[in-house]
Scaffold this motif. Structure first.
Motif, PDB file in Angstrom:
ATOM      1  N   UNK A 122       0.831  -1.197   0.000  1.00 39.68           N
ATOM      2  CA  UNK A 122       0.000   0.000   0.000  1.00 39.68           C
ATOM      3  C   UNK A 122       0.871   1.254   0.000  1.00 39.68           C
ATOM      4  N   UNK A 123       1.952   1.225   0.814  1.00 41.51           N
ATOM      5  CA  UNK A 123       2.845   2.395   0.859  1.00 41.51           C
ATOM      6  C   UNK A 123       3.533   2.620  -0.480  1.00 41.51           C
ATOM      7  N   UNK A 124       4.005   1.527  -1.095  1.00 40.80           N
ATOM      8  CA  UNK A 124       4.668   1.663  -2.401  1.00 40.80           C
ATOM      9  C   UNK A 124       3.689   2.173  -3.445  1.00 40.80           C
ATOM     10  N   UNK A 176       3.527  10.387  -6.392  1.00 36.62           N
ATOM     11  CA  UNK A 176       4.646  10.964  -7.157  1.00 36.62           C
ATOM     12  C   UNK A 176       4.231  11.280  -8.582  1.00 36.62           C
ATOM     13  N   UNK A 177       3.454  10.400  -9.183  1.00 42.98           N
ATOM     14  CA  UNK A 177       2.994  10.651 -10.550  1.00 42.98           C
ATOM     15  C   UNK A 177       1.984  11.803 -10.587  1.00 42.98           C
ATOM     16  N   UNK A 178       1.127  11.879  -9.541  1.00 43.67           N
ATOM     17  CA  UNK A 178       0.160  12.981  -9.490  1.00 43.67           C
ATOM     18  C   UNK A 178       0.857  14.316  -9.284  1.00 43.67           C
ATOM     19  N   UNK A 179       1.961  14.323  -8.520  1.00 42.84           N
ATOM     20  CA  UNK A 179       2.690  15.578  -8.259  1.00 42.84           C
ATOM     21  C   UNK A 179       3.692  15.908  -9.357  1.00 42.84           C
ATOM     22  N   UNK A 180       3.834  15.022 -10.342  1.00 44.21           N
ATOM     23  CA  UNK A 180       4.774  15.266 -11.429  1.00 44.21           C
ATOM     24  C   UNK A 180       6.184  14.860 -11.112  1.00 44.21           C
ATOM     25  N   UNK A 181       6.423  14.249  -9.966  1.00 42.36           N
ATOM     26  CA  UNK A 181       7.782  13.793  -9.644  1.00 42.36           C
ATOM     27  C   UNK A 181       8.177  12.658 -10.562  1.00 42.36           C
ATOM     28  N   UNK A 202       5.011  -0.607 -11.850  1.00 40.45           N
ATOM     29  CA  UNK A 202       5.316  -0.782 -10.425  1.00 40.45           C
ATOM     30  C   UNK A 202       4.039  -0.740  -9.602  1.00 40.45           C
ATOM     31  N   UNK A 203       3.172   0.241  -9.908  1.00 38.73           N
ATOM     32  CA  UNK A 203       1.904   0.336  -9.169  1.00 38.73           C
ATOM     33  C   UNK A 203       1.025  -0.879  -9.422  1.00 38.73           C
ATOM     34  N   UNK A 204       1.030  -1.338 -10.677  1.00 32.54           N
ATOM     35  CA  UNK A 204       0.212  -2.498 -11.021  1.00 32.54           C
ATOM     36  C   UNK A 204       0.716  -3.751 -10.303  1.00 32.54           C
ATOM     37  N   UNK A 205       2.025  -3.912 -10.222  1.00 31.84           N
ATOM     38  CA  UNK A 205       2.589  -5.071  -9.518  1.00 31.84           C
ATOM     39  C   UNK A 205       2.178  -5.083  -8.045  1.00 31.84           C
TER      40      UNK A 205
END
Length: 464
Positions: free
Chosen positions: A249-251, A258-263, A273-276
């Protein structure tokens, strides 16, 4: 009152009353019968045997007692009885079998019953074994003697009543003491059990009192210990579930934020990575669901007759590429003519996959894994499967191998994404098939041994 000591006291009193009633009836009947026999013998001895014979012959000759009063004074006086008793007011009479006086030396008593004239001594007059009348006499001494007999009978009755009252009081007092003594250990045990709260589970209570109460206390201590262990496992499981869920959940959350903030760029690499992590969460939830169903016995099984050699060969074939990539030698062997086992083929594949996955994770490079099938030792009608791998496990780790979320230090360091539920699921699946599983580690080898019952009906049919 719905209390044990009250019930015990009532039971003791009831038993006492029943025993007293039986004893009183037996004693009273025995005394009454013996006393009546004594009175009959004494009364018979009071009368002259010649008079009795004369009167019985008179009845035979005349067919009744009409005129028999003429024999009474003569016979009495002829044998000195009148001389002895006449001055004292002796009265002689003959009564029919119903007790009605039909002949007497006192005409005033004619037609009365024996009970109406007062106390008297009587003896039966018999002809051919049948009682045809009663010969009696009444004197002041006789009346006094009969009254004494009645007084004796009354005293026996009063004594029995007094004994019953005293015995009842004694039984009541002793019953209360005995019932309290018997119920007190149970009451103390109940108080201790009531005082045991959830944080105190596992703390033993004192084992004392009668053997039954001691056995109950010992059983409660065992139950309390099991509940404490279950509570500890529940807390540990909750902590482990939270720990296992926290990482993916943390990952997942970190990558999405990070993707929402543009990082991180919103590209396939970071989405993968999120899908895994979502797949890992799905596997964890599915393993938890499967384990819960298996433990509760609600996991459906599609049973079919399967050859043990086929299970071993297919398992080795599935893991051969993985073993080759890891530089591990994988062997399989099944003894011939093994009886069929009735299992769910899909679930048994899951069992062997979990065992072989665990073996691959703990086998060092250039190591060895073997999966075998053979008859169970000691002549049992079971098939023994064994998954062996190179590597040693200490005893403190072997006893936790089948616990939920438990993994050895080496497995945690080389975690390949497992949920920590594989061996726990494996054990429950084996239990569902009425089998057993355990682990052994000797020297440089660790063995996982599964024993499943044979399908004897199929085996015997195939041999015919």
């Amino acid at each position: 009152m719905n209390k044990l000591w009250v019930r015990l006291t009532a039971a003791i009193l009831l038993v006492t009353w029943i025993v007293l009633a039986i004893v009183a009836v037996v004693v009273y009947r025995s005394v009454e019968t013996s006393f009546r026999q004594y009175v009959g013998v004494r009364n018979f001895a009071t009368f002259d045997a010649g008079l009795i014979d004369e009167l019985q012959n008179y009845y035979v000759a005349n067919g009744g007692w009409r005129g028999a009063e003429s024999l009474l004074p003569a016979m009495m006086m002829g044998r000195g009885m009148g001389e002895r008793h006449g001055r004292g007011g002796m009265q002689s009479f003959i009564a029919d079998p119903n007790g009605v006086i039909v002949a007497t030396t006192d005409a005033a008593a004619l037609g009365q019953t024996i009970d109406e004239i007062g106390a008297a001594q009587t003896t039966p007059l018999t002809v051919n074994g049948a009682t045809v009348g009663l010969l009696g006499q009444q004197t002041p001494a006789t009346q006094a003697l009969v009254r004494s007999e009645q007084t004796f009978t009354d005293q026996v009755t009063q004594a029995l009543i007094a004994i019953a009252i005293v015995a009842t009081l004694v039984a009541f007092a002793l019953g209360i003491l005995l019932a309290y003594w018997l119920a007190r250990p149970i009451q103390r045990l109940a108080e201790r059990i009531h005082a045991v709260a959830a944080p105190q589970l596992g703390q033993p209570i004192a084992v004392e009192g009668p053997s039954e109460v001691r056995q109950l206390a010992a059983s409660f201590n065992k139950l309390s210990q099991r509940l404490a262990e279950g509570e500890q496992l529940r807390r540990q499981m909750t902590s482990d579930v939270a720990h296992e869920l926290r990482t993916p959940v943390s990952v997942l959350r970190g990558h999405l934020e990070a993707m929402m903030d543009g990082v991180y760029p919103l590209d396939a690499e970071h989405l993968t990575v999120a899908y895994d992590q979502t797949l890992h969460l799905a596997r964890l939830v599915e393993d938890m669901r499967l384990l819960t169903q298996a433990e509760s016995g609600r996991l459906p099984l599609q049973l079919a007759d399967v050859a043990p050699a086929l299970l071993v060969a297919e398992a080795a074939e599935r893991f051969a590429p993985l073993a080759q990539d890891a530089g591990i030698r994988l062997e399989s062997r099944a003894e011939p003519d093994l009886p069929a086992i009735r299992v769910d083929d899909g679930r048994m594949r899951q069992v062997f996959d979990n065992l072989l996955t665990n073996a691959l994770r703990h086998t060092p490079p250039a190591g060895h894994i073997a999966i075998t099938a053979a008859p169970a030792p000691n002549g049992e009608q079971r098939v023994r499967f064994c998954v062996s791998n190179s590597g040693h496990l200490p005893p403190d780790q072997i006893q936790h191998l089948f616990d939920r979320f438990w993994r050895g230090d080496a497995a945690r360091q080389a975690d390949g994404g497992g949920s920590g539920l594989g061996l726990a699921i494996t054990r429950q699946l084996v239990v569902l098939h009425q089998g057993t599983i355990h682990a052994e580690s000797e020297g440089d080898t660790t063995d996982f041994i599964v024993e499943l019952p044979c399908n004897l009906s199929v085996d015997s049919a195939s041999n015919q």
